[in-house]
Design an enzyme around this catalytic site. Structure first.
Site, PDB file in Angstrom:
ATOM      1  N   HIS A 159      10.252  33.097  62.183  1.00 10.66           N
ATOM      2  CA  HIS A 159      11.460  33.926  61.976  1.00 10.66           C
ATOM      3  C   HIS A 159      12.562  33.125  61.285  1.00 10.66           C
ATOM      4  O   HIS A 159      13.751  33.459  61.407  1.00 10.66           O
ATOM      5  CB  HIS A 159      12.053  34.439  63.315  1.00 10.66           C
ATOM      6  CG  HIS A 159      11.229  35.474  64.010  1.00 10.66           C
ATOM      7  ND1 HIS A 159      11.154  35.548  65.388  1.00 10.66           N
ATOM      8  CD2 HIS A 159      10.475  36.491  63.540  1.00 10.66           C
ATOM      9  CE1 HIS A 159      10.382  36.559  65.730  1.00 10.66           C
ATOM     10  NE2 HIS A 159       9.952  37.147  64.627  1.00 10.66           N
ATOM     11  N   GLU A 214      15.946  40.003  56.311  1.00  9.78           N
ATOM     12  CA  GLU A 214      15.055  38.964  55.788  1.00  9.78           C
ATOM     13  C   GLU A 214      14.700  39.228  54.334  1.00  9.78           C
ATOM     14  O   GLU A 214      14.577  38.307  53.537  1.00  9.78           O
ATOM     15  CB  GLU A 214      13.777  38.918  56.639  1.00  9.78           C
ATOM     16  CG  GLU A 214      14.032  38.373  58.029  1.00  9.78           C
ATOM     17  CD  GLU A 214      12.947  38.749  59.022  1.00  9.78           C
ATOM     18  OE1 GLU A 214      12.921  39.924  59.441  1.00  9.78           O
ATOM     19  OE2 GLU A 214      12.143  37.883  59.373  1.00  9.78           O
ATOM     20  N   ASN A 253       5.791  41.599  51.189  1.00  4.61           N
ATOM     21  CA  ASN A 253       5.433  41.115  52.520  1.00  4.61           C
ATOM     22  C   ASN A 253       4.054  41.675  52.832  1.00  4.61           C
ATOM     23  O   ASN A 253       3.904  42.859  53.134  1.00  4.61           O
ATOM     24  CB  ASN A 253       6.481  41.598  53.528  1.00  4.61           C
ATOM     25  CG  ASN A 253       6.212  41.066  54.925  1.00  4.61           C
ATOM     26  OD1 ASN A 253       5.201  40.418  55.167  1.00  4.61           O
ATOM     27  ND2 ASN A 253       7.111  41.360  55.840  1.00  4.61           N
ATOM     28  N   ARG A 273       6.872  36.743  51.160  1.00  9.85           N
ATOM     29  CA  ARG A 273       7.036  36.192  52.493  1.00  9.85           C
ATOM     30  C   ARG A 273       5.728  35.491  52.866  1.00  9.85           C
ATOM     31  O   ARG A 273       4.651  36.088  52.774  1.00  9.85           O
ATOM     32  CB  ARG A 273       7.315  37.317  53.492  1.00  9.85           C
ATOM     33  CG  ARG A 273       7.432  36.776  54.873  1.00  9.85           C
ATOM     34  CD  ARG A 273       7.621  37.853  55.887  1.00  9.85           C
ATOM     35  NE  ARG A 273       7.682  37.225  57.200  1.00  9.85           N
ATOM     36  CZ  ARG A 273       7.358  37.824  58.317  1.00  9.85           C
ATOM     37  NH1 ARG A 273       6.954  39.078  58.310  1.00  9.85           N
ATOM     38  NH2 ARG A 273       7.432  37.185  59.462  1.00  9.85           N
ATOM     39  N   ARG A 289       3.524  39.808  73.675  1.00 11.58           N
ATOM     40  CA  ARG A 289       3.205  38.384  73.883  1.00 11.58           C
ATOM     41  C   ARG A 289       3.968  37.852  75.092  1.00 11.58           C
ATOM     42  O   ARG A 289       5.114  38.230  75.313  1.00 11.58           O
ATOM     43  CB  ARG A 289       3.599  37.562  72.660  1.00 11.58           C
ATOM     44  CG  ARG A 289       2.730  37.797  71.464  1.00 11.58           C
ATOM     45  CD  ARG A 289       3.172  36.925  70.293  1.00 11.58           C
ATOM     46  NE  ARG A 289       3.047  37.667  69.058  1.00 11.58           N
ATOM     47  CZ  ARG A 289       3.926  37.628  68.063  1.00 11.58           C
ATOM     48  NH1 ARG A 289       4.990  36.855  68.135  1.00 11.58           N
ATOM     49  NH2 ARG A 289       3.740  38.338  66.984  1.00 11.58           N
TER      50      ARG A 289
END
Ligand code: ADP
Length: 409
Positions: A174, A379, A3, A85, A235
């Site tokens: 996601h 993940e 990743n 990823r 955010r």
């Protein structure tokens, strides 16, 4: 499993098909001062501080570490496949794929949709390919689970030619996490993975919520970029876009607006103190009004989306909470499910309070029509599973390992 971020590379070495983590670690501050590699194998964590000029060097360091004295492999050729990823797969990728030159060109093309993520993802792919040219490399996209979202849900009511010319539409992110927990929920409920209807809430630093019908994503809260939807650490999630024109009139330029929405809003912007839910929970308990407001707005937005997605799905078998907040913050789950009995969601206060620390299980009363579940996401394991499946059956058992080490996190 790799990743790759703008200045970091995270890695995990899996023994497949057992999905057992052999070792894991990360390099950070690539190209900056204070660069380091942290490597975890068995019960030991080693930290190596050295200059790491670029991702190429970072990858070389990781591979050297994997065959080093305190590591499981004799040779890097024992690595059967590498799963990467990748954040944005545009409309092209509906699942994980073997990385070819054509795939690389596409990831490059979609960089305009994810300028902060796809370029470092590609750098990682190139570095790994450079070091392991004969090893299959697989790309797993954050967007691909959402490829099944219907046109009516992915289309913004903007001039249609913006979609045709620039690909402006909802993509969602996601996806690996939403897919993983939806499948796990089906298993826990004794349903087929293509049968379950559920609403999955991934609440980490980034937050998104997905409506899953018959095991497929049919709507999700993040949009063209990960800015839309739920309130997040820094955010804003949804707000009236006219606020941007309003601020532009008052002297905010593009860079300032971008920073405002992505880095200075959300829990941090509301509380004025922190983007960390743990800190906010403590501050709110001490009577801090802004911390309480931040938590309330955060929970209210989730509750609103649960209602919206219940309407979208018609039948909901489960609501799933995952991610650092979803797996740990009982207060947030309680706030997000408050007064939803009429939708069939009846939380069990005791079970909810006890579901912390990556514990999997239901948090609703036995007679609750809609089961609400906490499911720790994984993940990395999902990427490893895709990689293994695509690369075919292969031997990834390190010869010097005395067996898999189970590592949390
Ligand atoms: P990322 O999206 O970076 O993977 P995580 O999924 O680890 O992040 O989630 C980070 C968030 O989880 C932070 O807001 C953190 O405060 C929150 N979190 C972690 N542990 C707890 C806890 N015990 N209680 C409340 N919030 C927690």
């Amino acid at each position: 499993m790799i990743n790759c971020g703008s200045s970091s590379i995270k890695y995990q070495l899996y023994q497949m098909p057992e999905k057992a983590v052999i070792c894991k670690g990360f390099v950070e501050r690539i190209g900056e001062s204070g660069a380091a590699l942290r490597h975890q194998y068995r019960d030991d964590t080693t930290c190596l501080q050295c200059e790491i000029a670029d991702h190429q060097q970072g990858m070389a360091l990781i591979l050297d570490t994997l065959v080093g004295a305190e590591s499981p492999l004799d040779d890097v050729t024992e690595i059967g496949a590498v799963g990467h990823r990748v954040v944005h797969g545009g409309e092209e990728f509906t699942g994980s794929v073997t990385i070819t030159d054509r795939v690389i060109a596409s990831i490059e093309r979609f960089a305009n949709l994810a300028p902060l993520h796809n370029p470092p993802n590609l750098t990682g792919i190139r570095a790994a390919k450079g070091k392991l040219p004969d090893t299959p490399q697989i790309a797993c996209f954050d967007t691909s689970f959402h490829a099944t979202i219907p046109e009516v849900a992915y289309t913004y009511a903007l001039p249609y030619d913006l979609y045709e010319r620039f690909g402006i539409r909802r993509y969602g992110f996601h996806g690996t996490s939403h897919r993983y927990v939806a499948r796990r929920a089906a298993k826990l409920l004794g349903m087929d993975k293509h049968e379950i209807n559920c609403i999955t809430a991934h609440l980490g630093n980034g937050c998104s919520i997905t409506a899953v019908r018959n095991g497929r994503s049919v709507d999700t809260s993040m949009g063209l970029t990960p800015l839309e939807g739920l309130v997040m650490g820094t955010r804003s999630g949804d707000f009236d876009p006219a606020i941007l024109f309003h601020l532009a009139d008052r002297g905010y330029d593009m860079a300032a607006l971008n920073k405002l929405c992505n880095k200075q809003s959300g829990l941090l912007g509301l509380s004025g103190e922190s983007n960390d839910m743990r800190t906010l929970t403590e501050m709110a308990a001490d009577g801090n009004r802004r911390a309480q407001l931040a938590m309330d707005v955060f929970c209210y937005r989730i509750r609103k989306y649960i209602g919206m997605y219940s309407a979208v799905l018609g039948r909901v078998d489960a609501v799933v909470f995952t991610g650092g907040i979803g797996e740990n913050a009982a207060d947030v789950r309680a706030g997000a499910c408050r007064d939803l009995e009429y939708l069939g969601i009846a939380l069990d206060t005791d079970l909810n309070g006890r579901a912390v620390g990556r514990r999997e299980g239901p948090i609703t009363t036995p007679d609750s029509r809609v089961k609400t579940l906490v499911i720790p996401t994984d993940e990395e394991a999902a990427i490893a599973a895709d990689t293994y499946k695509i690369a075919g059956k292969m031997e990834m058992v390190p010869s010097r390992a005395e067996g898999p080490v189970s590592l949390a996190g």
